[in-house]
Design a protein around this motif. Structure first.
Motif, PDB file in Angstrom:
ATOM      1  N   VAL A 108      -8.462  42.862   8.240  1.00 44.69           N
ATOM      2  CA  VAL A 108      -8.057  41.860   9.228  1.00 44.69           C
ATOM      3  C   VAL A 108      -6.873  41.076   8.669  1.00 44.69           C
ATOM      4  CG1 VAL A 108      -8.791  39.725  10.366  1.00 44.69           C
ATOM      5  CG2 VAL A 108     -10.362  41.679  10.241  1.00 44.69           C
ATOM      6  N   GLY A 109      -5.894  40.839   9.519  1.00 43.33           N
ATOM      7  CA  GLY A 109      -4.715  40.076   9.120  1.00 43.33           C
ATOM      8  C   GLY A 109      -3.569  40.300  10.073  1.00 43.33           C
ATOM      9  N   VAL A 110      -2.502  39.567   9.864  1.00 45.50           N
ATOM     10  CA  VAL A 110      -1.279  39.710  10.655  1.00 45.50           C
ATOM     11  C   VAL A 110      -0.255  40.414   9.776  1.00 45.50           C
ATOM     12  CG1 VAL A 110       0.567  38.497  11.872  1.00 45.50           C
ATOM     13  CG2 VAL A 110      -1.780  37.637  11.997  1.00 45.50           C
ATOM     14  N   TYR A 111       0.223  41.554  10.242  1.00 45.12           N
ATOM     15  CA  TYR A 111       1.193  42.361   9.501  1.00 45.12           C
ATOM     16  C   TYR A 111       2.541  42.256  10.208  1.00 45.12           C
ATOM     17  CZ  TYR A 111      -2.976  44.129   7.248  1.00 45.12           C
ATOM     18  OH  TYR A 111      -4.162  44.227   6.549  1.00 45.12           O
ATOM     19  N   ARG A 112       3.538  41.831   9.474  1.00 42.47           N
ATOM     20  CA  ARG A 112       4.873  41.625  10.045  1.00 42.47           C
ATOM     21  C   ARG A 112       5.735  42.843   9.726  1.00 42.47           C
ATOM     22  NH1 ARG A 112       4.099  36.965  12.076  1.00 42.47           N
ATOM     23  NH2 ARG A 112       2.892  35.344  11.054  1.00 42.47           N
ATOM     24  N   ALA A 113       5.517  43.876  10.554  1.00 48.55           N
ATOM     25  CA  ALA A 113       6.281  45.111  10.414  1.00 48.55           C
ATOM     26  C   ALA A 113       7.670  44.911  11.016  1.00 48.55           C
ATOM     27  CB  ALA A 113       5.546  46.250  11.119  1.00 48.55           C
ATOM     28  N   GLU A 114       8.522  45.905  10.833  1.00 46.99           N
ATOM     29  CA  GLU A 114       9.869  45.868  11.417  1.00 46.99           C
ATOM     30  C   GLU A 114      10.224  47.223  11.998  1.00 46.99           C
ATOM     31  OE1 GLU A 114      12.360  42.675   8.783  1.00 46.99           O
ATOM     32  OE2 GLU A 114      12.257  44.716   8.004  1.00 46.99           O
ATOM     33  N   VAL A 115      10.869  47.194  13.159  1.00 50.58           N
ATOM     34  CA  VAL A 115      11.535  48.369  13.714  1.00 50.58           C
ATOM     35  C   VAL A 115      12.963  48.291  13.196  1.00 50.58           C
ATOM     36  CG1 VAL A 115      12.357  49.491  15.826  1.00 50.58           C
ATOM     37  CG2 VAL A 115      10.123  48.362  15.804  1.00 50.58           C
ATOM     38  N   TRP A 116      13.489  49.411  12.663  1.00 49.94           N
ATOM     39  CA  TRP A 116      14.851  49.389  12.123  1.00 49.94           C
ATOM     40  C   TRP A 116      15.680  50.526  12.718  1.00 49.94           C
ATOM     41  CZ3 TRP A 116      16.323  53.822   9.760  1.00 49.94           C
ATOM     42  CH2 TRP A 116      15.337  54.633   9.216  1.00 49.94           C
ATOM     43  N   ALA A 117      16.986  50.331  12.667  1.00 44.66           N
ATOM     44  CA  ALA A 117      17.950  51.349  13.091  1.00 44.66           C
ATOM     45  C   ALA A 117      19.129  51.293  12.121  1.00 44.66           C
ATOM     46  CB  ALA A 117      18.431  51.088  14.516  1.00 44.66           C
ATOM     47  N   SER A 118      19.674  52.472  11.795  1.00 46.83           N
ATOM     48  CA  SER A 118      20.785  52.527  10.845  1.00 46.83           C
ATOM     49  C   SER A 118      21.779  53.607  11.246  1.00 46.83           C
ATOM     50  CB  SER A 118      20.257  52.828   9.439  1.00 46.83           C
ATOM     51  OG  SER A 118      21.337  52.955   8.526  1.00 46.83           O
ATOM     52  N   ASP A 119      23.065  53.274  11.123  1.00 48.87           N
ATOM     53  CA  ASP A 119      24.111  54.269  11.349  1.00 48.87           C
ATOM     54  C   ASP A 119      24.654  54.816  10.029  1.00 48.87           C
ATOM     55  OD1 ASP A 119      25.767  52.263  10.353  1.00 48.87           O
ATOM     56  OD2 ASP A 119      26.831  51.934  12.234  1.00 48.87           O
TER      57      ASP A 119
END
Length: 136
Positions: A108-119
């Motif tokens: 249990v917890g809050v996970y601060r994931a990220e969506v990323w994009a790179s050129d």
């Protein structure tokens, strides 16, 4: 020539000379943007979510292939698939794609994931909050 005419003449010359110039800072700036649309998801700690998607809100023009993915995921979670976008553009309100992840059962917890994009030169990331609870 009076002071007002000299000032107007100087402003006109500055405008004509500067019109074709590109600022140095803008030369390295990307022409695309990954926008933060406030993505959040709640999953249960005992099951997770094996078929979850987070959106790729990408807008603008790009001349290089853009790769996408996610990072900072809960333990055991994996990226199943993420699109690679060939050179192109996107200026519409609809979303261009999504990153498919399999969220594993996690504490249990809050996970601060990220969506990323790179050129390949510039990488941008936006938050994707995964809230793991006993019950959602």
């Amino acid at each position: 020539m009076g002071p007002i005419r000299r000032a107007l003449s100087a402003m006109l010359m500055f405008a004509l000379v500067g019109a074709g110039a590109t600022p140095a800072a803008a030369a390295g700036s990307p022409t695309w943007e990954l926008r933060d649309i406030g993505q959040r998801m709640c999953v249960t700690s005992d099951f997770g979510h094996p078929g979850a998607y987070f959106l790729i809100p990408l807008y603008g023009d790009w001349s290089k292939t853009i790769t996408t993915g996610m990072r900072n995921l809960p333990p055991g979670t994996r990226v199943v698939g993420s699109p690679t976008l060939p050179p192109g553009s996107h200026h519409e309100d609809y979303i261009i794609g999504g990153v498919h992840i399999a969220i594993a059962p996690a504490p249990v917890g809050v996970y601060r994931a990220e969506v990323w994009a790179s050129d390949g030169e510039v990488t941008q990331a936006v938050p994707a909050v995964i809230n793991v609870k006993e019950r959602c």
